[in-house]
Design an enzyme around this catalytic site. Structure first.
Site, short mmCIF file in Angstrom:
data_model
loop_
_atom_site.label_atom_id
_atom_site.label_comp_id
_atom_site.label_asym_id
_atom_site.label_seq_id
_atom_site.Cartn_x
_atom_site.Cartn_y
_atom_site.Cartn_z
CD1 TRP A 2 1.11 -0.33 2.78
CD2 TRP A 2 -0.48 1.46 4.21
NE1 TRP A 2 1.47 -0.04 4.09
CE2 TRP A 2 0.50 0.50 4.23
CE3 TRP A 2 -1.24 2.04 3.47
CZ2 TRP A 2 0.27 1.90 5.66
CZ3 TRP A 2 -0.98 2.98 4.07
CH2 TRP A 2 -0.34 2.90 5.55
CG ASP A 3 4.64 0.67 1.22
OD1 ASP A 3 3.61 -0.18 2.01
OD2 ASP A 3 6.02 0.43 2.27
CD GLU A 47 2.42 -4.39 9.13
OE1 GLU A 47 3.69 -4.35 9.04
OE2 GLU A 47 2.38 -4.53 7.94
CE LYS A 63 6.56 -3.16 11.63
NZ LYS A 63 6.18 -3.98 10.36
CD GLN A 64 2.58 1.64 9.07
OE1 GLN A 64 2.48 3.01 8.59
NE2 GLN A 64 2.99 0.53 9.05
C1 BGC Z 1 5.14 -2.28 6.88
C2 BGC Z 1 4.18 -1.23 5.72
C3 BGC Z 1 4.74 -1.18 4.55
C4 BGC Z 1 6.16 -2.32 4.42
C5 BGC Z 1 6.64 -2.32 3.13
C6 BGC Z 1 6.10 -2.61 7.00
O1 BGC Z 1 6.78 -2.63 7.91
O2 BGC Z 1 4.97 -2.14 8.00
O3 BGC Z 1 3.25 -0.62 6.28
O4 BGC Z 1 3.71 -1.65 3.53
O5 BGC Z 1 6.98 -2.49 5.68
O6 BGC Z 1 6.75 -1.05 3.42
#
Ligand code: BGC
Length: 828
Positions: A375-376, A504, A616-617
């Site tokens: 989704w980035d 996550e 985590k984010q």
């Molecule tokens: C993040 C995800 C992201 C992925 C790829 C992960 O560490 O939690 O949100 O899509 O990295 O960048």
């Protein structure tokens, strides 16, 4: 302020990343920082002579191998086919020998050194003055370019001059298939110790490239292959030209996995040897390698006819246009400016010529995250592209449209209607083996629609929707309509259960706020554009209805579901819970977590983490940005204050959003702190894994943080608006935007916002803090600003927090034995 970025070694230069002293201690990092690419083809910044490297990487977007995912305990619908980007034949190598002594930068007596990646030229250059053990002074100047204007082309040059003597020089220029075991140079990439890091690529033990034709003819060498399982095809061809007054001999040989062009030169003192290597890569899902070889030949023939200098000129012109459209300037701060441009340049290198392929988490700079698309792209990269290089955004969105058939199949497997996009993929199939933090992130579907909406609003390109892209919004709306369900306790609510939000560290929950808010947007937007298309492009709308068998009743149902979407809220805490049960959990004591246990995911079982309130984010906070018009300033402030201390930012994406919302609520100190972190995520290797490739989403986030954070730009409901938050320490912020085909330059100072039309015949309407303005062709509008919004110096949220049931939240840590990496004491 530059977050540990070594300024003696990498001096400030607003238009280049320059390295003035070499080090072999961090090649893994610098290979990434000096990687070059065009979105299709990428080459890590390995030294031209080969030798010591973390990973001699050359990558082609989407060129992958598949493998069966072996689940120890399988279940229905688990991802079955793994996909990983592979290392395509390495054409970077030009080994140098002087009087039969090999040159290797790590072992050589280097008197002068400079390596630079110039953002306006798009060329990586290195200049070295080497004193051989016998006292010969050898000047070696090399350059490497991956062309933006011809995405299949790379150009390399090597110029060698022995300054104080005659010498026997040998340059051995090579093309090596390293994927299948020819990596005698590497320093052991992917050490076992890190094998459990989910951010790295899978290793494939079996041979990947099955050789096809390979041959040499004159100065041209060709290797070609098919991948073993995915059956993709690739051909690589090289050409060499030597210019020198010295006498020389040349020998060539080719085998299935290597070709060499070896020049033995009797070099006289001061007489240079110039070797130019042009390389072409062509790949396909199915085309026979024979035809790809012909394509390589055409690329190289054309390059030879135009000359190499013309390629460097075209590169400069391409980048001049990129900067003209995309530059963002922090006036008076060359140190930050350099980092800003390095990041924006990385996005160009990841996206410019992806041409309908996806934009991977690491672009084409490394094998991290296996070259997958997440989704980035939609949330962190496409907004920048839509406002600067809309064609690149369109191409990236087109790729999602191409993946719709696979997404429809996936929806069926997961018992849903419409389309369900995979959490991570290259070929459209779900490649995430861990469903809780993968497939369960249904929000990716709304994120893709969000990016589509962003692109359409910024460009006005309804034709794109009419030509089939509308299917993305319709099919994802359908998925939400079946995933969610009605629940009534007097009042009808539409709820979504069993999903994972962007954070996550909390998985498979009911009514994740982010998911519900974004799903609501997805449902509304789909309904809105179906109506808009019906009105403005009736024929296209009719064909879409037929193609998708769309009934009017469905659209009405989407609107009803959106209107009744359940949005969790806690009156006791005056915050939006991240999900229905989030606030019931214990609070992780981040302040007392030893640094060696970060990131948490590498030190704790997921279940341990899931039990706590720890992020985590950014999750709720991201919703506050993307759907900002749905929340009041007061709500944003409370939510930010609540979640910020719980957010580890173990994902690099997080700081971007934390910076933007901190700016909006008036916390300049935090906004700056998070912005600087984002800016130096890779340059200072702040997450310790830049070796695996550039964090492209974070790089795109730099633009978002500047333009939406400090510039205060939003486009809710298709209206361009500004509410600036210029930091006190910056005199001026400038950025360029493309809006509905016109280009404007926005300049923000402490006292004004000036919008100047740079190009275009259409006026641009925008608002500043609610007042509407119009800037016409060739005109300029100046708006006086009184202050930079609210000012807040401290977290205002009251502590201690009490849950709805009256219990007090006290931060704690997992109890039981603490597993620390060997040799480290528990410092708690
Ligand atoms: C993040 C995800 C992201 C992925 C790829 C992960 O560490 O939690 O949100 O899509 O990295 O960048």
């Amino acid at each position: 302020m530059n977050r540990g970025f070594d300024r003696d070694r990498f001096p400030v230069d607003p238009w280049a990343l320059r390295e003035v002293s070499s080090s072999t201690s961090d090649v893994a990092l610098t290979e990434t920082l000096f990687a070059i690419g065009n979105g299709y083809l990428g080459m890590r910044g390995n030294n031209v002579e080969g030798r010591k490297a973390h990973e001699h990487g050359t990558f082609i977007n989407g060129l992958h191998e598949t493998f069966k995912i072996h689940h120890a305990e399988d279940a229905y619908g688990f991802a079955e086919v793994g996909q990983t980007i592979v290392n395509v034949p390495d054409s970077k190598v030009m080994r140098l020998y002087v009087d039969d002594e090999p040159f290797s930068i790590g072992d050589a007596d280097v008197l002068e050194y400079e390596r630079s990646l110039n953002f306006r030229e798009g060329v990586l250059r290195r200049t070295v003055l080497w004193q051989t053990p016998s006292g010969k002074l050898v000047q070696i100047v090399t350059s490497r370019m991956v062309s933006f204007s011809d995405r299949h082309l790379a150009v390399m040059t090597m110029n060698v001059t022995v300054l104080n003597a005659d010498a026997a020089l040998v340059i051995s220029s090579q093309l090596i298939n390293r994927q299948d075991g020819h990596d005698s140079d590497a320093d052991g990439v992917h050490p076992d110790a890190a094998a459990r890091d989910p951010r790295r690529a899978e290793r494939i033990a079996d041979r990947v490239f099955r050789p096809g034709e390979y041959w040499q003819e004159g100065s041209r060498s060709v290797l070609s292959y098919r991948t073993n399982n995915s059956r993709m095809s690739i051909a690589v061809a090289t050409d060499h030209t030597i210019e020198t007054e010295n006498e020389y001999d040349v020998e060539r040989f080719v085998e299935p996995d290597i070709s060499k062009d070896v020049y033995a030169v009797r070099a006289r003192q001061g007489a240079s040897v110039n070797l130019t290597k042009t390389v072409s890569y062509h790949t396909s899902r199915s085309t026979p390698t024979r035809e790809l070889i012909d394509r390589c030949a055409r690329t190289l023939d054309r390059t030879a006819a135009e000359g190499v200098a013309a390629q460097f000129d075209k590169q400069r012109l391409y980048l001049a246009d990129f900067w003209e459209r995309s530059d963002a300037e922090i006036v008076g701060r060359d140190d930050l400016q350099q980092a800003v441009r390095w990041n924006l340049f990385q996005v160009a290198q990841a996206a410019a010529r992806a041409d309908g392929l996806g934009i991977a988490a690491k672009g084409v700079t490394g094998s991290g995250y296996s070259g997958h698309y997440f989704w980035d792209t939609e949330i962190y990269v496409i907004p920048f592209l839509a406002y600067t290089n809309p064609m690149w955004a369109r191409n990236a969105l087109r790729q999602r449209q191409y993946l719709l058939p696979a997404a429809r199949k996936r929806a069926q497997t997961l018992s849903e209607g419409g389309a369900l996009f995979p959490w991570r993929t290259i070929n459209g199939e779900e490649a995430s083996a861990y469903y809780a933090a993968g497939t369960a992130q249904y929000h990716i579907n709304a994120d893709i629609t969000y990016a589509l909406a962003k692109y359409v609003r910024a460009t006005g390109d309804l034709d794109f929707l009419a030509s089939g892209a509308i299917d993305i919004a319709v099919e994802t709306a359908r998925m939400w309509a079946t995933l969610g369900f009605w629940r009534s306790n007097g009042e009808d609510k539409f709820e979504i259960h069993g999903v994972t939000g962007p954070d996550e560290y909390t998985t498979v929950v009911n009514n994740n706020l982010f998911t519900n808010v974004m799903a609501r947007f997805n449902l509304r937007y789909a309904a809105q554009i179906v109506a808009e298309l019906t009105e403005t492009r009736p024929a296209a709308a009719a064909s879409m209805r037929e193609r998708l068998a769309l009934a009017d009743g469905e659209v009405v149902e989407w609107e009803r579901a959106a209107a009744a979407m359940f949005i969790p809220y806690s009156d006791a805490l005056a915050v939006h819970p991240q999900d229905e049960h989030f606030l019931e959990r214990e609070v992780w004591d981040l302040a007392n977590t030893p640094a060696v246990q970060r990131p948490l995911m590498l030190h704790f079982h997921p279940l341990v983490i899931y039990r706590f309130q720890v992020l985590k984010q950014a999750d709720v906070v991201l919703a506050l940005f993307l759907q900002g018009d749905e929340f009041s300033l007061q709500e944003k402030t409370s939510d930010f204050d609540y979640y910020d201390p719980l957010t580890t930012s173990d994902s690099t994406l997080s700081n971007v959003v934390q910076s933007i919302i901190a700016a909006e609520i008036g916390d300049e100190r935090l906004a700056m702190e998070y912005f600087i972190h984002t800016l130096f995520v890779d340059l200072s290797d702040l997450h310790g894994n830049t070796a695996d490739g550039v964090h492209i989403a974070s790089a795109g986030g730099v633009w978002n943080a500047l333009v939406s954070g400090f510039g205060g730009m939003r486009d809710h409901d298709g209206l361009l608006s500004f509410d600036p938050r210029l930091p006190e320490e910056w005199p001026e912020l400038r950025f360029r935007l493309t809006w509905q085909g016109s280009r404007i330059l926005v300049t923000i100072t402490a006292t004004s916002l000036v919008a100047r039309m740079l190009e275009g015949d259409e006026s641009v309407t925008f608002s500043v803090r609610g007042d509407v303005h119009v800037v016409g062709p060739e005109a300029e509008v100046r708006v006086a600003l009184s202050g930079q919004g609210p000012v807040r110096r401290a977290n205002t949220h009251r502590a201690p927090h009490r849950r709805e049931d009256g219990s007090v939240m006290t931060p704690s840590l997992p109890t039981g034995p603490i597993m620390l990496p060997t040799g480290l004491e528990d410092t708690r």
